[in-house]
Scaffold this active site. Structure first.
Site, PDB file in Angstrom:
ATOM      1  CG  HIS A   1      27.783  35.510  26.910  1.00 28.99           C
ATOM      2  ND1 HIS A   1      26.418  35.557  26.927  1.00 28.99           N
ATOM      3  CD2 HIS A   1      28.135  34.186  26.950  1.00 28.99           C
ATOM      4  CE1 HIS A   1      25.948  34.306  26.990  1.00 28.99           C
ATOM      5  NE2 HIS A   1      26.972  33.467  27.000  1.00 28.99           N
TER       6      HIS A   1
ATOM      7  CD  GLU B   1      26.655  39.054  25.943  1.00 28.19           C
ATOM      8  OE1 GLU B   1      26.299  39.093  27.127  1.00 28.19           O
ATOM      9  OE2 GLU B   1      26.328  38.126  25.162  1.00 28.19           O
TER      10      GLU B   1
ATOM     11  NE  ARG C   1      27.520  32.714  23.345  1.00 25.42           N
ATOM     12  CZ  ARG C   1      26.349  33.228  23.734  1.00 25.42           C
ATOM     13  NH1 ARG C   1      26.102  34.511  23.541  1.00 25.42           N
ATOM     14  NH2 ARG C   1      25.434  32.484  24.308  1.00 25.42           N
TER      15      ARG C   1
ATOM     16  CG  HIS D   1      23.678  37.993  29.411  1.00 25.08           C
ATOM     17  ND1 HIS D   1      24.377  37.014  28.757  1.00 25.08           N
ATOM     18  CD2 HIS D   1      23.518  37.555  30.686  1.00 25.08           C
ATOM     19  CE1 HIS D   1      24.635  36.019  29.593  1.00 25.08           C
ATOM     20  NE2 HIS D   1      24.119  36.321  30.768  1.00 25.08           N
TER      21      HIS D   1
ATOM     22  CD  GLU E   1      20.399  38.959  26.651  1.00 26.26           C
ATOM     23  OE1 GLU E   1      21.240  39.670  26.066  1.00 26.26           O
ATOM     24  OE2 GLU E   1      20.517  37.730  26.794  1.00 26.26           O
TER      25      GLU E   1
END
Ligand code: 0X9
Ligand code: ZN
Length: 429
Positions: A185, A188, A241, A312, A389
């Site tokens: 992404h 990020e 993204r 992520h 994440e």
């Protein structure tokens, strides 16, 4: 003959001009600005409210989902254009959706992100974010500095023709392998900053535990996977993204590469079939050259790795399969939870006390289909596959301030040491 040559020369010159022109456009057109854009945390209590937000999110020039709805928090984080604010507030009150503003002005955060310490004159470090060309130059310098234990590998080419590069770090033959994919992404940015830091630690740290990590495993690391999107997020639109391939006749560009893999593709509402959605799955699985290249590459090194990790942000989770359903769990889910617990405990024990939640994607977060991690788990049959994440939980979201890069990296190392330890103890490595 001469005419033929002349024709070829013309064609070649034209092609070169086109490439130069497209490269120039990216730099020359102004960057998208986010003045007055706010980010709101919405509390979503029923299906109707969910549907209203889903409708809003289709209006992609005015609204942008930063964090999708999940049943645990029952929240959505959404960025709203200033011109839409009145309409947005009216809609929220009409549907009794309560909201709280978490970011007042996204442009302020983007501006602050660029302000880095004046003393920082080092060619590369972890107190600021770097562009793709800078990351690649650093990667070259690392490959040149550690030729005995590093080797470049090429995953393939992106839609815009960039090379997706990785580095393999291997101290001896026969080590079990770990594959890390990062920055699928584009926005990020903390993910590639953390990946480069991690590479650097594996090569330079003198800590015995890190030396053991570096020398007892083979590391395959792709610091920037979505190269086109990442470049675009620097040059044109910080909040980008997806990939950059246009689809059908639609004005909306790109696919969520993390919905494009051939594993339960587009099932269970785990992705969108709308090209304007941030979670657009693509027209077919593997429609994106990047996703296709990664699956092909991973198949060629199938026997060289046992653990797969995708970086992520944001939300602070360690997520395991499955993403496609929460009605079922993998056979070894207890083990995956044990590894998750080890990771979270190690991260939280650092002075920052950062809390990570762990569990299956569909259970802890939301249903997501066609993700790289689920493809590797389900199709390549790798039993240990996770999504990390990173920080934070929405205070800065994707625009994590540079001063937090190093703390985030320290958390990564603590978590990774525990993750690999536990994975080995459970017999997977
Ligand atoms: O939705 C995603 O793709 C990831 N969250 S993010 O906010 N970074 O977009 C979560 C994906 C994790 N799921 C699996 N790998 N199954
Ligand atoms: Zn992501």
């Amino acid at each position: 003959m001469f005419a033929m040559r002349l024709l070829w020369l013309c064609v070649a010159t034209l092609a070169l001009l086109l490439v130069l022109a497209s490269a120039a456009t990216l730099k020359d057109t102004p960057k998208e600005r986010y003045d007055g854009y706010g980010v709101y945390r919405l509390s979503v209590k029923n299906k109707l409210q969910q549907a209203v937000i889903e409708q809003l999110s289709q209006l992609s020039s005015k609204y942008n989902i930063w964090k999708d709805y999940d049943e645990h928090s029952q929240e959505v984080h959404i960025m709203v254009a200033p011109a839409e604010l009145q309409h947005f507030q009216a809609l929220l009150s009409l549907h009794a959706i309560s909201s709280e503003q978490i970011i007042e002005n996204v442009q302020d955060l983007i501006d602050a992100e660029q302000v880095t310490p004046a003393a920082d004159s080092a060619p590369f470090g972890w107190t600021k974010y770097y562009e793709l060309s800078e990351i690649e130059a650093w990667l070259d310098s690392i490959l040149a500095a550690y030729p005995a234990v590093t080797e470049e590998f090429i995953v393939g080419q992106s839609y815009e023709g960039r090379t997706i590069r990785g580095i393999k770090i291997s101290h001896k033959a026969g080590n079990p392998g770990i594959f890390i994919e990062s920055n699928i992404h584009a926005r990020e940015w903390i993910t590639s900053a953390s990946a480069t830091w991690f590479i650097n630690e594996l090569l330079t740290s003198q800590e015995p535990a890190v030396r053991n990590l570096a020398e007892s495993y083979d590391w395959h690391i792709v610091p920037v996977f979505n190269v086109d999107g990442f470049e675009y997020s620097h040059a044109k639109n910080r909040m980008w993204r997806k990939t950059r391939q246009p689809h059908a006749t639609n004005e909306c560009i790109g696919v969520d590469a993390n919905r494009n893999f051939d594993s339960h593709w587009l099932e269970n509402n785990g992705a969108s079939s709308n090209p304007c959605s941030e979670t657009f799955a693509g027209d077919v699985p593997g429609s994106e050259p990047e996703a296709k290249a990664l699956t092909e590459y991973l198949k060629t090194i199938e026997n060289e790795f046992s653990v797969y990790i995708s970086f992520h942000s944001y939300g602070q989770y360690l997520l395991s399969p499955y993403g496609h359903t929460k009605e079922e769990f993998p056979d070894n889910y207890d083990d995956l939870l044990e590894i998750g617990e080890a990771f979270a405990t190690a991260v939280e024990s650092l002075p920052y006390g950062t809390a990570y939640r762990y569990g299956s994607t569909a259970d802890v977060l939301y249903v997501a289909t066609g993700t790289s991690v689920d493809w590797v788990f389900n199709e390549l049959n790798k039993k240990v596959a996770f999504t990390i994440e990173y920080r934070d939980q929405g205070r800065y979201g994707f625009i994590l301030p540079p001063v937090q890069i190093l703390p985030n990296c320290q958390e990564l190392m603590a978590g990774m040491l525990a993750l690999i330890d536990k994975t080995e103890e459970l017999g997977y490595l």
